[in-house]
Motif scaffolding. Sequence first.
Motif, PDB file in Angstrom:
ATOM      1  N   LEU A  61       7.593 -11.832  -2.470  1.00 57.21           N
ATOM      2  CA  LEU A  61       6.210 -11.927  -2.291  1.00 57.21           C
ATOM      3  C   LEU A  61       5.934 -11.431  -0.563  1.00 57.21           C
ATOM      4  O   LEU A  61       4.888 -12.013  -0.165  1.00 57.21           O
ATOM      5  N   ARG A  83       3.168  -7.882  -0.793  1.00 58.23           N
ATOM      6  CA  ARG A  83       2.709  -8.291  -2.095  1.00 58.23           C
ATOM      7  C   ARG A  83       1.233  -7.727  -2.235  1.00 58.23           C
ATOM      8  O   ARG A  83       0.783  -6.836  -1.153  1.00 58.23           O
ATOM      9  N   ALA A 133      -0.763  -5.224  -5.503  1.00 66.69           N
ATOM     10  CA  ALA A 133      -0.383  -3.996  -6.237  1.00 66.69           C
ATOM     11  C   ALA A 133      -0.243  -2.612  -5.182  1.00 66.69           C
ATOM     12  O   ALA A 133       1.132  -2.185  -5.341  1.00 66.69           O
ATOM     13  N   PRO A 134      -1.076  -2.211  -4.804  1.00 68.33           N
ATOM     14  CA  PRO A 134      -0.858  -1.121  -4.022  1.00 68.33           C
ATOM     15  C   PRO A 134       0.378  -1.084  -2.962  1.00 68.33           C
ATOM     16  O   PRO A 134       1.135  -0.360  -2.973  1.00 68.33           O
ATOM     17  N   ILE A 188       2.920  -3.241  -3.182  1.00 68.34           N
ATOM     18  CA  ILE A 188       4.221  -3.196  -3.731  1.00 68.34           C
ATOM     19  C   ILE A 188       4.513  -1.562  -4.269  1.00 68.34           C
ATOM     20  O   ILE A 188       5.729  -1.358  -4.015  1.00 68.34           O
ATOM     21  N   ARG A 225       9.476  -6.751 -10.094  1.00 70.91           N
ATOM     22  CA  ARG A 225       7.979  -7.534 -10.455  1.00 70.91           C
ATOM     23  C   ARG A 225       7.534  -6.800 -11.605  1.00 70.91           C
ATOM     24  O   ARG A 225       7.454  -5.499 -11.714  1.00 70.91           O
ATOM     25  N   THR A 262      -2.629  -3.567   0.792  1.00 67.37           N
ATOM     26  CA  THR A 262      -2.902  -2.097   0.503  1.00 67.37           C
ATOM     27  C   THR A 262      -2.343  -1.250   1.741  1.00 67.37           C
ATOM     28  O   THR A 262      -1.811  -2.257   2.827  1.00 67.37           O
ATOM     29  N   THR A 290      -9.000  -3.487  -1.737  1.00 64.83           N
ATOM     30  CA  THR A 290      -9.761  -2.900  -2.740  1.00 64.83           C
ATOM     31  C   THR A 290     -10.892  -4.030  -2.832  1.00 64.83           C
ATOM     32  O   THR A 290     -12.057  -3.559  -2.276  1.00 64.83           O
ATOM     33  N   GLY A 297      -9.416  -7.863  -7.343  1.00 61.64           N
ATOM     34  CA  GLY A 297      -8.490  -6.637  -7.169  1.00 61.64           C
ATOM     35  C   GLY A 297      -7.982  -6.904  -8.671  1.00 61.64           C
ATOM     36  O   GLY A 297      -8.526  -7.680  -9.684  1.00 61.64           O
ATOM     37  N   CYS A 298      -6.950  -5.883  -8.866  1.00 61.65           N
ATOM     38  CA  CYS A 298      -6.294  -6.033 -10.187  1.00 61.65           C
ATOM     39  C   CYS A 298      -4.813  -5.530 -10.128  1.00 61.65           C
ATOM     40  O   CYS A 298      -4.597  -4.507  -8.979  1.00 61.65           O
ATOM     41  N   ASP A 299      -4.129  -5.776 -10.784  1.00 65.29           N
ATOM     42  CA  ASP A 299      -2.557  -5.309 -11.172  1.00 65.29           C
ATOM     43  C   ASP A 299      -2.359  -4.434 -12.122  1.00 65.29           C
ATOM     44  O   ASP A 299      -1.534  -3.760 -12.098  1.00 65.29           O
ATOM     45  N   ASN A 320      -4.929  -9.586 -13.458  1.00 67.08           N
ATOM     46  CA  ASN A 320      -5.141 -10.038 -12.081  1.00 67.08           C
ATOM     47  C   ASN A 320      -4.757 -11.489 -11.689  1.00 67.08           C
ATOM     48  O   ASN A 320      -4.185 -12.143 -12.933  1.00 67.08           O
ATOM     49  N   PHE A 343      -0.178 -14.543 -13.386  1.00 67.03           N
ATOM     50  CA  PHE A 343      -1.089 -13.465 -13.649  1.00 67.03           C
ATOM     51  C   PHE A 343      -2.061 -13.887 -15.024  1.00 67.03           C
ATOM     52  O   PHE A 343      -1.236 -14.599 -15.747  1.00 67.03           O
TER      53      PHE A 343
END
Length: 349
Positions: free
Chosen positions: A47, A50, A52-53, A55, A93, A168, A173, A239-241, A251, A318
Amino acid sequence: MIEYISSVKLNEAGDKLVILDQTLLPRETVYIELDAIEDVWEAIKKLRVRGAPAIGIAAAYGLYLGIKNIKTESFEDFYKIFKEKLDYLASSRPTAVNLFWALKRMDERANKEKHKRIDEIKKALLDEAEKIRGEDEEVCYKIGEHGLSLLKRGMGLLTHCNAGAIATARYGTALSPMYLGQERGYDFKVYADETRPLLQGARLTAWELIQAGIDVTLICDNMASIVMSEKKIDAVLVGCDRVAANGDTANKIGTSGVAILAKEYSIPFYVCAPMSTIDLSTKTGDDIVIEQRNADEVTAFWGQSHAPDGIKVYNPAFDVTKAKYITAIITEKGVVYPPYGENLVKLFE
Ligand code: MRU
């Protein structure tokens, strides 16, 4: 003017990935240079990079760094090693689909260029990684615009975890509408859940928003209900994964509880999702792999143990918020309302 922090980019020479080590925030702002693919894998796993975007961006650059010194003139030989490196990064991940999405883009680009010389293929892969990063910046800005269109001046907003600029390429986001609102004098009052166990809310979101001059108040995760009942919250933005085809959304752990509370208090609950996080091949939330992390993240606060030795621990990183709790999903292409099963598909047409 807000100064947006860049958390993942290639150095000028194009041979090292420079990341902001997010594990050291907010006390230290340290950028580390990575040139080995193993270090990029470790940075994602631990992390240091870290969200999502971010990563996905790190993995795309990491793959380029992993293949740039391959010595062969044969595409078959090159591609065999390329695929091994890709699979290796994909093992870092499991939950954020952006990782797999970015690696798939790199794979498609390699195949598209397969009739070219190996040095040209390498250049094309660097170009693809740069594109993934550049596009994310635009995507996040658009999410900010669409998100802001749902909000009013002076609103109280709650967020969970960190879906900000450092997660990001820029803007974030869920934090993007807050940043754009700040630039336009919206005067939001933001509440940031601390986000146990790794405190992304306290360490990262609070830090980011303070630097941007946004009015932010830190709360423990278990205080979300009281701030909602006191009418301090007009909307929740997270946000979300990974968003499944039916709108169920993974998330950071704790997000689903916030969504259930928001429903109880009739507060709109918005998920901010770049298209790269929407995974139509995953049917429902039950099909999303939830990352399980080490027990010491729960038993110790950054090295300082506060639980009995040998205690049993459950540490899912999550959880899944069911589509029925989500008022709308805010994407770069616009705001998507239920029924998500139909409307998410339309987004890709
Ligand atoms: O474990 P993390 O810190 O990578 O989890 C991050 C989140 O859950 C974010 O909300 C999500 O990745 C969106 S980041 C724009």
